[in-house]
Design an enzyme around this catalytic site. Structure first.
Site, PDB file in Angstrom:
ATOM      1  N   TRP A 102     -62.160  -1.293 -85.517  1.00 47.45           N
ATOM      2  CA  TRP A 102     -62.872  -0.630 -86.616  1.00 47.45           C
ATOM      3  C   TRP A 102     -64.235  -0.138 -86.177  1.00 47.45           C
ATOM      4  O   TRP A 102     -64.718   0.890 -86.670  1.00 47.45           O
ATOM      5  CB  TRP A 102     -62.953  -1.544 -87.846  1.00 47.45           C
ATOM      6  CG  TRP A 102     -61.596  -1.775 -88.439  1.00 47.45           C
ATOM      7  CD1 TRP A 102     -60.917  -2.954 -88.516  1.00 47.45           C
ATOM      8  CD2 TRP A 102     -60.709  -0.779 -89.003  1.00 47.45           C
ATOM      9  NE1 TRP A 102     -59.686  -2.764 -89.091  1.00 47.45           N
ATOM     10  CE2 TRP A 102     -59.531  -1.442 -89.402  1.00 47.45           C
ATOM     11  CE3 TRP A 102     -60.806   0.599 -89.204  1.00 47.45           C
ATOM     12  CZ2 TRP A 102     -58.441  -0.776 -89.990  1.00 47.45           C
ATOM     13  CZ3 TRP A 102     -59.725   1.259 -89.785  1.00 47.45           C
ATOM     14  CH2 TRP A 102     -58.571   0.576 -90.174  1.00 47.45           C
ATOM     15  N   ASP A 172     -70.227  -2.620 -91.815  1.00 45.37           N
ATOM     16  CA  ASP A 172     -68.901  -2.489 -92.417  1.00 45.37           C
ATOM     17  C   ASP A 172     -68.418  -3.913 -92.693  1.00 45.37           C
ATOM     18  O   ASP A 172     -68.093  -4.648 -91.770  1.00 45.37           O
ATOM     19  CB  ASP A 172     -67.960  -1.761 -91.444  1.00 45.37           C
ATOM     20  CG  ASP A 172     -66.525  -1.680 -91.961  1.00 45.37           C
ATOM     21  OD1 ASP A 172     -66.235  -2.206 -93.057  1.00 45.37           O
ATOM     22  OD2 ASP A 172     -65.688  -1.079 -91.257  1.00 45.37           O
ATOM     23  N   LYS A 196     -59.449  -5.550 -99.642  1.00 44.24           N
ATOM     24  CA  LYS A 196     -59.229  -6.771 -98.873  1.00 44.24           C
ATOM     25  C   LYS A 196     -59.638  -7.996 -99.698  1.00 44.24           C
ATOM     26  O   LYS A 196     -58.868  -8.918 -99.852  1.00 44.24           O
ATOM     27  CB  LYS A 196     -60.023  -6.742 -97.565  1.00 44.24           C
ATOM     28  CG  LYS A 196     -59.959  -5.422 -96.798  1.00 44.24           C
ATOM     29  CD  LYS A 196     -58.750  -5.307 -95.902  1.00 44.24           C
ATOM     30  CE  LYS A 196     -58.505  -3.890 -95.412  1.00 44.24           C
ATOM     31  NZ  LYS A 196     -59.461  -3.387 -94.431  1.00 44.24           N
TER      32      LYS A 196
HETATM   33  C1  LIG Z   1     -59.400  -2.000 -93.612  1.00 46.24           C
HETATM   34  C2  LIG Z   1     -60.647  -1.708 -92.863  1.00 46.24           C
HETATM   35  C3  LIG Z   1     -61.135  -0.403 -92.708  1.00 46.24           C
HETATM   36  C4  LIG Z   1     -60.400   0.794 -93.258  1.00 46.24           C
HETATM   37  O1  LIG Z   1     -60.660   0.858 -94.604  1.00 46.24           O
HETATM   38  P1  LIG Z   1     -60.145   2.088 -95.506  1.00 46.24           P
HETATM   39  O2  LIG Z   1     -60.547   1.615 -96.859  1.00 46.24           O
HETATM   40  O3  LIG Z   1     -58.681   2.195 -95.298  1.00 46.24           O
HETATM   41  O4  LIG Z   1     -60.882   3.288 -95.084  1.00 46.24           O
HETATM   42  C5  LIG Z   1     -62.331  -0.228 -92.048  1.00 46.24           C
HETATM   43  N1  LIG Z   1     -63.016  -1.263 -91.546  1.00 46.24           N
HETATM   44  C6  LIG Z   1     -62.576  -2.531 -91.661  1.00 46.24           C
HETATM   45  C7  LIG Z   1     -63.379  -3.648 -91.079  1.00 46.24           C
HETATM   46  C8  LIG Z   1     -61.385  -2.791 -92.322  1.00 46.24           C
HETATM   47  O5  LIG Z   1     -60.942  -4.055 -92.441  1.00 46.24           O
END
Ligand SMILES: *Cc1c(COP(=O)(O)O)cnc(C)c1O
Length: 360
Positions: A102, A172, A196
């Protein structure tokens, strides 16, 4: 009806209480004669739902008054572009720490708008650890420094918060937001998709410090401009109303679990149970540096790889769903977010022990 223990990495399991409440309110939300997804986002009822969700999330994360909480769309990958568009201002360089999949997505997207300095990377050991801050090499005057606090695919998590001095720290937190206490005042921007740990897909949570609201590039789209979204209380355009309502129910549920402190204690216990089972076994192997292991996404491999499909299909038959590791890495991944009860982890550990006994 029979529900499984759902170990999906995202979208992922929701608390059963939340699903039942949403089901009960589906056709008629509290006497309004309509469901939440049918009502105007500018009406009194929905404005109340949004205000309550905001107040609860502010309370749960102890968000200081000098931060704005935005409910956006576009997910974390959208934010990967939105962050530089909002924060670069007159600067041209941004720093990123690369801890895996990511992080690389973030870097790739941001490099369309900024010169990226990779301040540190754990690629030398297959992204199995978080580079210590003493090894980071920041550029002279970066607009911000970006980290991914939990790498969802490999299962690597920061157990500490970097100190970036005057450089805004952007994180993030898609896969560990609300799973543990964080000191929001150490960050410039925190973002994450809701699917999540906070609810349904479609909603992106963004927490941004006030003084960072005036750095957007002129080409930043209005609907993704933090200042414009903030000034319009996240209603510049139609927000993801139903996802926001679900997130609000999750926040209320979290408060009933003792807030972030309560859920963090439970998350620690769940993760300890998993890693203990892996470490005590001769069959299972986790490749992440112990100090950087994720509490949310526990990854492991079977030392006899030919047994992996057998392990997974037996798990499925026992009602332990979605344990297959990400296609990029293989193996097994148990995503044990806030909504995964201890009983789910205990059932998985029991399967691991039983499977090992039968196959060695
Ligand atoms: C799932 C995830 C993403 C992608 O997220 P989207 O909502 O599909 O854009 C990005 N970063 C992390 C750490 C994730 O777990």
């Amino acid at each position: 009806m029979s529900r499984v223990f759902n170990f999906s990495a995202g979208p992922s399991a929701l608390p059963e209480e939340v699903l039942r409440q949403a089901a009960g309110e589906m056709l008629d939300y509290q006497g309004t004669g309509m469901g939440v997804m049918e009502m105007s986002h500018r009406g009194k009822t929905f404005m109340g739902i949004a205000a309550q969700a905001e107040a609860d999330l502010r309370e749960l994360l102890a968000i200081p008054a000098s931060y704005r909480l935005l409910f956006m769309q576009g997910g974390a990958l959208g934010e990967n572009a939105i962050v530089p568009l909002n924060l670069l201002g007159a600067r041209t360089t941004a720093d990123y720490v690369n801890t895996g999949h990511w992080s690389m997505k973030s870097i790739g997207e941001a490099s369309r708008y900024a010169t990226i300095n990779v301040a540190a990377s754990s690629d030398d050991r297959g992204f199995t650890y978080v580079p210590p801050q003493s090894s980071w090499r920041l550029s002279d005057d970066p607009a911000y420094l970006h980290i991914c606090t939990n790498e969802t695919i490999a299962g690597v998590e920061y157990q500490w918060t970097p100190d970036t001095g005057g450089v805004p720290l952007v994180a993030d937190m898609s896969s560990n937001i609300l799973s543990r206490a964080v000191d929001v005042s150490r960050f410039g921007v925190i973002y994450g998709g809701a699917q999540k740990n906070c609810g349904a897909a479609g909603l992106t949570i963004v927490i941004v410090r006030d003084d960072l609201l005036d750095r957007a590039l002129a080409l930043c789209p209005s609907a993704f401009n933090y200042r414009i979204v903030a000034e319009n209380n996240s209603m510049y355009n139609t927000p993801a109303t139903y996802s926001l309502y679900i997130a609000g129910l999750v926040f209320q549920w979290l408060k009933r679990q003792g807030g972030v402190a309560g859920i963090e204690a439970r998350n620690k216990a769940k993760a300890a149970l998993m890693y203990d089972a892996i470490d005590r076994s001769a069959l299972y192997l986790n490749r992440i540096a112990p100090a950087d292991r994720s509490r949310m996404n526990v990854t492991f491999f079977l030392r006899r790889d030919e047994l992996t499909p057998v392990f997974l299909s037996e798990a499925e038959a026992l009602g332990l769903a979605a344990l297959r590791g990400h296609r990029a890495v293989g193996g097994v991944r148990a995503s044990i977010y806030n909504a995964m009860p201890l009983a789910g982890v205990e059932a998985l550990v029991a399967h691991m022990r039983d499977f090992e006994r039968r196959h060695t």
